[in-house]
Design an enzyme around this catalytic site. Sequence first.
Site, PDB file in Angstrom:
ATOM      1  N   SER A   1      44.435  31.445  37.364  1.00  0.00           N
ATOM      2  CA  SER A   1      45.117  30.924  36.165  1.00  0.00           C
ATOM      3  C   SER A   1      46.538  31.457  36.012  1.00  0.00           C
ATOM      4  O   SER A   1      47.346  30.870  35.298  1.00  0.00           O
ATOM      5  CB  SER A   1      44.332  31.288  34.902  1.00  0.00           C
ATOM      6  OG  SER A   1      44.366  32.694  34.688  1.00  0.00           O
TER       7      SER A   1
ATOM      8  N   GLY B   1      49.863  34.136  37.864  1.00  0.00           N
ATOM      9  CA  GLY B   1      50.366  35.028  38.911  1.00  0.00           C
ATOM     10  C   GLY B   1      51.303  36.033  38.278  1.00  0.00           C
ATOM     11  O   GLY B   1      51.868  35.783  37.193  1.00  0.00           O
ATOM     12  N   ARG B   2      51.428  37.204  38.916  1.00  0.00           N
ATOM     13  CA  ARG B   2      52.347  38.195  38.366  1.00  0.00           C
ATOM     14  C   ARG B   2      52.871  39.095  39.477  1.00  0.00           C
ATOM     15  O   ARG B   2      52.204  39.290  40.482  1.00  0.00           O
ATOM     16  CB  ARG B   2      51.699  39.013  37.244  1.00  0.00           C
ATOM     17  CG  ARG B   2      50.605  39.983  37.641  1.00  0.00           C
ATOM     18  CD  ARG B   2      49.288  39.358  37.929  1.00  0.00           C
ATOM     19  NE  ARG B   2      48.477  39.085  36.751  1.00  0.00           N
ATOM     20  CZ  ARG B   2      47.476  38.202  36.761  1.00  0.00           C
ATOM     21  NH1 ARG B   2      47.213  37.495  37.827  1.00  0.00           N
ATOM     22  NH2 ARG B   2      46.751  38.004  35.685  1.00  0.00           N
TER      23      ARG B   2
ATOM     24  N   HIS C   1      41.889  39.646  49.011  1.00  0.00           N
ATOM     25  CA  HIS C   1      41.094  38.853  48.052  1.00  0.00           C
ATOM     26  C   HIS C   1      41.257  39.545  46.707  1.00  0.00           C
ATOM     27  O   HIS C   1      40.972  40.747  46.590  1.00  0.00           O
ATOM     28  CB  HIS C   1      39.627  38.782  48.457  1.00  0.00           C
ATOM     29  CG  HIS C   1      38.831  37.948  47.488  1.00  0.00           C
ATOM     30  ND1 HIS C   1      37.531  38.214  47.158  1.00  0.00           N
ATOM     31  CD2 HIS C   1      39.182  36.868  46.765  1.00  0.00           C
ATOM     32  CE1 HIS C   1      37.109  37.322  46.277  1.00  0.00           C
ATOM     33  NE2 HIS C   1      38.101  36.488  46.020  1.00  0.00           N
ATOM     34  N   ASP C   2      41.701  38.830  45.701  1.00  0.00           N
ATOM     35  CA  ASP C   2      42.033  39.479  44.425  1.00  0.00           C
ATOM     36  C   ASP C   2      40.856  40.264  43.869  1.00  0.00           C
ATOM     37  O   ASP C   2      41.034  41.357  43.303  1.00  0.00           O
ATOM     38  CB  ASP C   2      42.587  38.491  43.410  1.00  0.00           C
ATOM     39  CG  ASP C   2      41.728  37.269  43.197  1.00  0.00           C
ATOM     40  OD1 ASP C   2      42.185  36.353  42.494  1.00  0.00           O
ATOM     41  OD2 ASP C   2      40.604  37.215  43.723  1.00  0.00           O
ATOM     42  N   THR C   3      39.646  39.774  44.042  1.00  0.00           N
ATOM     43  CA  THR C   3      38.490  40.505  43.514  1.00  0.00           C
ATOM     44  C   THR C   3      38.311  41.824  44.258  1.00  0.00           C
ATOM     45  O   THR C   3      37.930  42.837  43.684  1.00  0.00           O
ATOM     46  CB  THR C   3      37.224  39.641  43.634  1.00  0.00           C
ATOM     47  OG1 THR C   3      37.472  38.353  43.079  1.00  0.00           O
ATOM     48  CG2 THR C   3      36.048  40.278  42.930  1.00  0.00           C
TER      49      THR C   3
ATOM     50  N   THR D   1      39.547  34.596  35.598  1.00  0.00           N
ATOM     51  CA  THR D   1      39.098  33.202  35.597  1.00  0.00           C
ATOM     52  C   THR D   1      37.605  33.171  35.912  1.00  0.00           C
ATOM     53  O   THR D   1      36.839  32.425  35.329  1.00  0.00           O
ATOM     54  CB  THR D   1      39.894  32.408  36.632  1.00  0.00           C
ATOM     55  OG1 THR D   1      41.279  32.488  36.288  1.00  0.00           O
ATOM     56  CG2 THR D   1      39.461  30.956  36.700  1.00  0.00           C
TER      57      THR D   1
ATOM     58  N   GLY E   1      41.701  40.417  32.790  1.00  0.00           N
ATOM     59  CA  GLY E   1      42.099  39.906  31.482  1.00  0.00           C
ATOM     60  C   GLY E   1      40.947  39.833  30.493  1.00  0.00           C
ATOM     61  O   GLY E   1      41.108  40.057  29.297  1.00  0.00           O
TER      62      GLY E   1
HETATM   63  N1  LIG Z   1      44.384  39.481  24.680  1.00  0.00           N
HETATM   64  C1  LIG Z   1      43.371  38.736  25.113  1.00  0.00           C
HETATM   65  N2  LIG Z   1      42.359  38.388  24.276  1.00  0.00           N
HETATM   66  C2  LIG Z   1      41.324  37.631  24.716  1.00  0.00           C
HETATM   67  N3  LIG Z   1      41.199  37.185  25.992  1.00  0.00           N
HETATM   68  C3  LIG Z   1      42.177  37.518  26.855  1.00  0.00           C
HETATM   69  C4  LIG Z   1      43.307  38.303  26.479  1.00  0.00           C
HETATM   70  N4  LIG Z   1      44.103  38.451  27.587  1.00  0.00           N
HETATM   71  C5  LIG Z   1      43.494  37.783  28.594  1.00  0.00           C
HETATM   72  N5  LIG Z   1      42.351  37.234  28.164  1.00  0.00           N
HETATM   73  C6  LIG Z   1      41.373  36.472  28.951  1.00  0.00           C
HETATM   74  O1  LIG Z   1      41.586  36.812  30.330  1.00  0.00           O
HETATM   75  C7  LIG Z   1      41.734  35.630  31.101  1.00  0.00           C
HETATM   76  C8  LIG Z   1      42.760  35.839  32.211  1.00  0.00           C
HETATM   77  O2  LIG Z   1      42.372  36.973  32.961  1.00  0.00           O
HETATM   78  P1  LIG Z   1      43.196  37.333  34.308  1.00  0.00           P
HETATM   79  O3  LIG Z   1      42.519  38.508  34.898  1.00  0.00           O
HETATM   80  O4  LIG Z   1      44.639  37.394  34.011  1.00  0.00           O
HETATM   81  O5  LIG Z   1      42.893  35.999  35.146  1.00  0.00           O
HETATM   82  P2  LIG Z   1      43.410  35.525  36.584  1.00  0.00           P
HETATM   83  O6  LIG Z   1      43.714  36.741  37.368  1.00  0.00           O
HETATM   84  O7  LIG Z   1      42.240  34.747  37.093  1.00  0.00           O
HETATM   85  O8  LIG Z   1      44.583  34.651  36.360  1.00  0.00           O
HETATM   86  C9  LIG Z   1      42.185  34.550  30.158  1.00  0.00           C
HETATM   87  O9  LIG Z   1      41.642  33.310  30.574  1.00  0.00           O
HETATM   88  C10 LIG Z   1      41.595  34.980  28.803  1.00  0.00           C
HETATM   89  O10 LIG Z   1      40.357  34.330  28.591  1.00  0.00           O
HETATM   90  C1  LIG Z   2      35.711  31.540  43.832  1.00  0.00           C
HETATM   91  C2  LIG Z   2      36.093  32.858  44.426  1.00  0.00           C
HETATM   92  O1  LIG Z   2      35.042  33.741  44.248  1.00  0.00           O
HETATM   93  C3  LIG Z   2      37.375  33.346  43.834  1.00  0.00           C
HETATM   94  O2  LIG Z   2      38.182  33.840  44.882  1.00  0.00           O
HETATM   95  C4  LIG Z   2      37.205  34.496  42.866  1.00  0.00           C
HETATM   96  O3  LIG Z   2      36.670  35.636  43.537  1.00  0.00           O
HETATM   97  C5  LIG Z   2      38.534  34.894  42.324  1.00  0.00           C
HETATM   98  O4  LIG Z   2      39.559  34.591  42.864  1.00  0.00           O
HETATM   99  C6  LIG Z   2      38.528  35.685  41.095  1.00  0.00           C
HETATM  100  O5  LIG Z   2      39.860  36.023  40.755  1.00  0.00           O
HETATM  101  P1  LIG Z   2      40.500  35.485  39.391  1.00  0.00           P
HETATM  102  O6  LIG Z   2      41.565  36.516  39.122  1.00  0.00           O
HETATM  103  O7  LIG Z   2      41.060  34.129  39.692  1.00  0.00           O
HETATM  104  O8  LIG Z   2      39.422  35.465  38.363  1.00  0.00           O
HETATM  105 MG   LIG Z   3      42.854  37.819  38.749  1.00  0.00          MG
END
Ligand SMILES: Nc1ncnc2c1ncn2[C@@H]1O[C@H](COP(=O)(O)OP(=O)(O)O)[C@@H](O)[C@H]1O
Ligand SMILES: C[C@H](O)[C@H](O)[C@@H](O)C(=O)COP(=O)(O)O
Ligand SMILES: [Mg+2]
Length: 473
Positions: A15, A17-18, A237-239, A263, A408
């Site tokens: 969702s 990037g940073r 792999h981010d996880t 996500t 998040g």
């Molecule tokens: N301050 C907050 N309050 C509630 N939920 C949050 C907050 N910050 C982030 N989130 C949740 O965390 C999710 C994003 O997590 P993140 O680890 O950044 O995801 P990704 O790495 O997959 O992009 C958002 O979809 C949201 O549901």
């Molecule tokens: C679907 C896969 O499992 C996916 O790579 C998942 O492990 C993943 O990327 C989780 O990282 P997010 O930061 O996008 O939640």
């Molecule tokens: Mg992530």
Amino acid sequence: MIDYKNYIAIDIGASSGRLIYGYLKSGKLQLEEIHRFKNGFHQINHHDRWDIDFLIREIFIGLEKVKERGVDECRIGIDTWGIDYVLIRKNGEKIADPISYRDKRTNNKMQEFCSKVSKEKIYEKTGIQFLDFNTLYQLYAEDKETLAKADKLLFIPDYIGYILTGRQVTEVTNASTTQMLNLRKELFDSELLEALHIKPELFNPLVDPGTVLGEICEKWYDQYDLPKAEVITVATHDTASAVSGTPVLNSDKDNWAYISSGTWSLIGRELKTPINTKEAYESNFTNEWGAYGTYRFLKNIMGMWMIQEVQRLFENGKNTYSQIATLSQDTPFYNSIVDVRDIRFTNPPNMIEEVQNACRETNQPIPETLGELANCIYSSLAISYKEELKNLEKLCGVAIDELYIVGGGSNVEVLNQLTANLARVKVYAGPSEATAIGNLIVQMIAYKDIASIKEARKIIYQSFEIKEYQPQV
Ligand SMILES: Nc1ncnc2c1ncn2[C@@H]1O[C@H](COP(=O)(O)OP(=O)(O)O)[C@@H](O)[C@H]1O
Ligand SMILES: C[C@H](O)[C@H](O)[C@@H](O)C(=O)COP(=O)(O)O
Ligand SMILES: [Mg+2]
């Protein structure tokens, strides 16, 4: 001489990037968020695709901001979501934008492929959970003409590393998410490749986290004002990076588990040896590879993806995640529950309707408001966490009383408390940027700024606010 003290983590989740600037100061890990951008897929040429050129541009914009910040020399590590890939021609150019794992092209393909190679055999070879969008089934569904044009296949973080440095590799933690790596031979399994009619040469050599790729290609300095930088593989792999960045003080104890909550919610344990038993297969737990020879024995749960989709659809996305978490507390929890592991939530046309239909089909109250929808999703997530923790305990033969929630999703205080109460475990919540932190510490260990993962986790614990939640009655 590149300054070994400046590190940049490029962390691209599904969702967002940073680019995070990290450095050690007075024994603590300091973070500065330099650049953040949205990520997501869009329908292009009949498929849901990631805009990889947009992501590359955002990375260069971020690196220019690093230079503007006064960082003239640094190290860079890249981590992204797994599974997906870019196919490139002999001349090194990509054939098309990568197709998202949420695309419909893999619908029913897992069942078809597993009629050729049984699920039991695939799991015995790879130890990887059955998700219908695994790379194995994406390649089975891949357009044959496109495959015929391909010289190499690069997974997303490897592709970004290639664009930056010109060097092509396959980093193992991300390669393991394909369900094609053989646990014993530590190579892409030849029988699975044969079943796909794919040559092993399509893949670049496997490398571990901590492998130096090289400096950013000179050509990019003609287009961007970049810091002098060397790129090194991390747990790409981010996880895997999130798990490395989990602030557990004594990882040798077997009473702890983690949830990488972004996500996706990935709930699991860090193991020294994989568990690909019949019971693990029946529970659909996975053995993705981790940093330093570990295994991520985990299960995918839909996660905050469901909240993201509800937020996007409700009132044109005007509500913040923080507001949604607050609204969710307006009604009692567990009023309406859905199974957040059900593939119906992978990529429905309308998540709000999908959640409401699931409640209607089970004669439960139908969530209508944003708060009721979020309440239903958080309640359902907490229940799934409790259930999968019990499965983890049974499969590993341990008793878990500490749960580390990072990413998040660790900001959702009400969900942290619900989870502690339901699962009867002590929850440690944070850091939110554990993935980027895990990316940074693998770099710092590679360059001997930190002695080990154990020392790194201690530094993380001392550097960031980790909120604790005791189970309440
Ligand atoms: N301050 C907050 N309050 C509630 N939920 C949050 C907050 N910050 C982030 N989130 C949740 O965390 C999710 C994003 O997590 P993140 O680890 O950044 O995801 P990704 O790495 O997959 O992009 C958002 O979809 C949201 O549901
Ligand atoms: C679907 C896969 O499992 C996916 O790579 C998942 O492990 C993943 O990327 C989780 O990282 P997010 O930061 O996008 O939640
Ligand atoms: Mg992530």
